[in-house]
Design a protein around this motif. Structure first.
Motif, short mmCIF file in Angstrom:
data_model
loop_
_atom_site.label_atom_id
_atom_site.label_comp_id
_atom_site.label_asym_id
_atom_site.label_seq_id
_atom_site.Cartn_x
_atom_site.Cartn_y
_atom_site.Cartn_z
N SER A 1 16.36 23.14 8.96
CA SER A 1 16.21 24.49 9.79
C SER A 1 14.87 24.95 9.99
O SER A 1 14.09 24.19 9.37
CB SER A 1 16.99 25.81 9.27
N GLU B 1 17.49 25.83 18.82
CA GLU B 1 18.55 26.88 18.92
C GLU B 1 17.71 28.07 19.63
O GLU B 1 16.91 28.21 19.74
CB GLU B 1 18.74 27.33 17.66
N ASN B 2 18.66 28.36 20.33
CA ASN B 2 18.18 29.75 21.34
C ASN B 2 18.14 30.87 20.31
O ASN B 2 19.46 31.60 20.22
CB ASN B 2 18.98 30.00 22.64
N LYS B 3 17.23 31.49 20.15
CA LYS B 3 17.31 32.73 19.08
C LYS B 3 17.09 33.84 19.85
O LYS B 3 17.02 35.14 19.24
CB LYS B 3 16.01 32.45 18.12
N GLN C 1 17.98 36.78 22.84
CA GLN C 1 19.22 37.44 23.17
C GLN C 1 19.95 37.18 24.52
O GLN C 1 20.98 37.82 24.82
CB GLN C 1 18.88 39.09 23.06
N PRO D 1 22.84 32.37 23.87
CA PRO D 1 22.23 33.26 22.42
C PRO D 1 22.87 32.44 21.25
O PRO D 1 23.90 32.16 21.15
CB PRO D 1 22.54 34.64 22.57
N GLY D 2 22.11 31.94 20.40
CA GLY D 2 22.68 31.26 19.21
C GLY D 2 23.23 29.49 19.43
O GLY D 2 23.55 29.12 18.43
N ARG D 3 23.29 29.31 20.70
CA ARG D 3 23.80 28.06 21.20
C ARG D 3 22.38 26.96 20.88
O ARG D 3 21.33 27.27 20.87
CB ARG D 3 24.23 28.00 22.45
N THR D 4 22.71 25.47 20.78
CA THR D 4 21.75 24.60 20.45
C THR D 4 21.82 23.67 21.55
O THR D 4 22.75 23.20 22.23
CB THR D 4 21.97 24.03 19.01
#
Length: 202
Positions: free
Chosen positions: A5, A100-102, A104, A143-146
């Motif tokens: 990470s 990773e899309n951090k 919103q 959001p949260g996807r990679t």
């Protein structure tokens, strides 16, 4: 393959640390895995300001899209980054680099990132990764996807050219971005003067 990470900053084969903070610096010059399971990394750090130069044409990526839902291009500030462990076979070594899309909101990635290896003092090791393969379809990342790319090098001894020094940081310009993410990791060792990256994909 395990994934390390990270966090955002500016710039660079066992575990990995992370760092993420955008910088306006740029990738530069030369010295001396197919995806698997991912493992988060631990250490955070910041990279010296002097490191590297931005990719020529925004790393061969697509310009920012028009104002339609989910079409905003992902900025460095939106993204986290992690690096998987080496996946080696038949003399080839692959690493999965994941964004990773951090943020919103959904954003898009398409194209090749600019990837350089950086020393602690900010100097660049070797040359930035060359492109391997063709462009892929634009990806909308929630959001949260990679999304990710595959970095490719060779096992030591496959070519007579030897191996580059180990980096302290991996510096990455996401496709279309002039700001970089920096991952603290010594694991990406380049051998045989082979250092390439694919375009972003799932």
């Amino acid at each position: 393959m395990a994934i390390a990470s990270l966090t955002l900053v500016a710039a660079g084969c066992a575990g990995a640390s992370d760092t993420t903070a955008p910088t306006g610096a740029t990738p530069a010059a030369h010295g001396s895995t197919a995806p698997g399971k991912e493992r988060p990394s631990d250490a955070q750090a910041s990279v010296p300001a002097a490191a590297a130069a931005a990719p020529e044409d925004s790393a061969g990526s697509e310009p920012a899209a028009a104002a339609e839902p989910g079409s905003r291009r992902c900025r460095a500030a939106d993204l986290g980054m992690s690096l998987g462990r080496a996946d080696a076979g038949a003399g080839q070594v692959y690493f999965r680099l994941t964004f990773e899309n951090k943020s919103q909101a959904s954003c898009t990635l398409r194209g090749f990132p600019g990837v350089s290896l950086i020393k602690r003092d900010g100097s660049v090791i070797g040359v930035p990764a060359e492109r391997e393969g063709g462009m892929r379809d634009r990806m909308v990342i929630g959001p949260g996807r990679t999304a990710g790319v595959t970095l490719h090098t060779l096992n030591q001894g496959i070519e007579d050219s030897g191996c580059w020094d180990r980096p302290d940081y991996l510096k990455v310009y996401p496709p279309g971005s002039t700001e970089a993410l920096t991952l603290r990791t010594p694991q990406l060792r380049i051998c045989g003067d082979r250092f390439t990256t694919t375009a972003t994909g799932g």
